[in-house]
Design an enzyme around this catalytic site. Sequence first.
Site, short mmCIF file in Angstrom:
data_model
loop_
_atom_site.label_atom_id
_atom_site.label_comp_id
_atom_site.label_asym_id
_atom_site.label_seq_id
_atom_site.Cartn_x
_atom_site.Cartn_y
_atom_site.Cartn_z
N SER A 1 1.01 -5.59 -4.98
CA SER A 1 2.47 -5.56 -5.14
C SER A 1 2.94 -6.63 -6.13
O SER A 1 3.80 -6.39 -6.98
CB SER A 1 3.15 -5.81 -3.80
OG SER A 1 2.90 -4.76 -2.92
N ASP B 1 0.57 -0.91 5.37
CA ASP B 1 -0.65 -0.57 4.63
C ASP B 1 -1.92 -0.90 5.41
O ASP B 1 -3.01 -0.48 5.02
CB ASP B 1 -0.67 -1.32 3.28
CG ASP B 1 0.37 -0.77 2.31
OD1 ASP B 1 0.90 0.33 2.56
OD2 ASP B 1 0.66 -1.46 1.31
N ARG C 1 -7.08 3.19 0.69
CA ARG C 1 -7.14 2.49 1.99
C ARG C 1 -7.86 3.33 3.05
O ARG C 1 -8.48 2.79 3.95
CB ARG C 1 -5.74 2.10 2.45
CG ARG C 1 -5.07 1.15 1.47
CD ARG C 1 -3.91 0.40 2.08
NE ARG C 1 -3.00 -0.07 1.04
CZ ARG C 1 -3.20 -1.13 0.27
NH1 ARG C 1 -4.29 -1.84 0.39
NH2 ARG C 1 -2.31 -1.48 -0.65
C1 S3P Z 1 4.80 -1.52 -1.96
C2 S3P Z 1 5.59 -1.14 -0.91
C3 S3P Z 1 5.12 -0.32 0.21
C4 S3P Z 1 3.61 -0.30 0.30
C5 S3P Z 1 2.97 -0.08 -1.03
C6 S3P Z 1 3.36 -1.17 -2.01
C7 S3P Z 1 5.39 -2.33 -3.03
O1 S3P Z 1 5.56 1.00 0.04
O2 S3P Z 1 3.18 0.68 1.21
O3 S3P Z 1 1.56 -0.09 -0.91
O4 S3P Z 1 4.63 -2.92 -3.83
O5 S3P Z 1 6.62 -2.40 -3.12
P1 S3P Z 1 7.04 1.47 0.48
O6 S3P Z 1 8.02 0.80 -0.37
O7 S3P Z 1 7.04 2.96 0.28
O8 S3P Z 1 7.17 1.09 1.94
#
Ligand code: S3P
Length: 431
Positions: free
Chosen positions: A24, A318, A391
Amino acid sequence: MASEKVNLAKTGLKGAVRMPGDKSISHRSVLFAAIAEGNTTIQGFLKGADCLSTISCMRQMGVEIEEKDEVITVHGRGLDGLKEPLEVLDVGNSGTTIRLLSGVLSGTSLYSVVTGDESIARRPMSRITYPLKMMGAAIDGRDDGNLTPLAIRGRSLKGIDYISPVASAQVKSAILLAGLNAKGKTSVTEPAVSRDHTERMLTAFGVEVNRDEDGRRVEIYGGAKLTGTDVYVPGDISSAAFFLAAALITPDSHLTLENVGMNPTRTGILDVLEQMGAHIQVKRERMQNGEPVADLEVTYGTLKGIQIGGDLIPRLIDEIPAIAVLATQASGTTVIKNAGELKVKETNRIDTMVSQLQQLGAKVKATNDGMIIEGKTDLVGGTVSSFGDHRVGMSLALCGLIAKNPVTIKEAEAVDVSFPGFFNVLNGCKN
Ligand code: S3P
């Protein structure tokens, strides 16, 4: 399509493993650097397929990005400096790239088409296109703007106060990024706090970000400028989760996971492990670039089943595939609820995890918004598939460490999305 076989661990997992950069934070570092003024250096960037997609999209828009001695330098072009892409922008498997980038593109003066792989083609985009349209964006796509390819004709936007029906950092970030180029104030209020890397990093790039006390409401002002900075990307706690789980289920294991991001919006996995009875030691706690980081020490131990739901879910969404594997080895029942978001990840992770774990001998069943897992079960092994979901692939690999027969994972190359070299690192801990 490559398969990987994971054999029973004959001894405990040992050693120190440095975690790859946070996915992220890596995405955001390149994207924010591209729209900043001046240069940004990034250390610890995750060179996984997803984050490389963000780099290639930004390069297509004229952003110069260099890499030397593991340091990435991005020459920012400012919010109005991106070039119109001549070709379709391809985000590959990356939901973060398409959703955040769409937010940025909506408020520019560019026309662009954004698409991705077959997993992206199934994932809902109306969660961002709907609020972006409220801001005045011109976006279209299949299924009335819900599915890729998305065609975005950038134009001037106005700020909104958006009450989001989902706790999603991708939704929150898309709106806030569009808000940077919108008139007036833009705010997002979430039902529960999602990961806050955008808020922290925008602040590091010099943008004023206002948040209410519990972090559920975030507000920014249009016209804010980002200024290039030096970014240090901590290790990904979502990647560390697989090694925490590996050590906890493999007798006689003791692992040190170095450089793990400890942002409180991401540490739900540690809360769950503690409730399950695991002892994780948090060492060398430090701050890097506005993000807390630590080393984690984990030792094999017996686990018990627990109930997981509510506001905890966005803090570990996640990690649920890895938690499902752990739950097969915990005594009693584990119930995971309020996790319907799993259905719109890279795969429907309720279905893929339940069906593949069942194949390996686990007692697990799907519910409407989660799963119920009975432990402790002896896994038998066999052939399963990641279904192209990184994952899911890594979670199933864990089962191979303890199953009677080897576990063969089809479409194993999917792990490169967030953890290139995962199988080598895992095997390295066996020696
Ligand atoms: C992420 C937000 C999450 C997560 C994804 C990465 C991000 O998703 O599941 O792996 O980097 O903002 P969502 O925003 O759909 O919850």
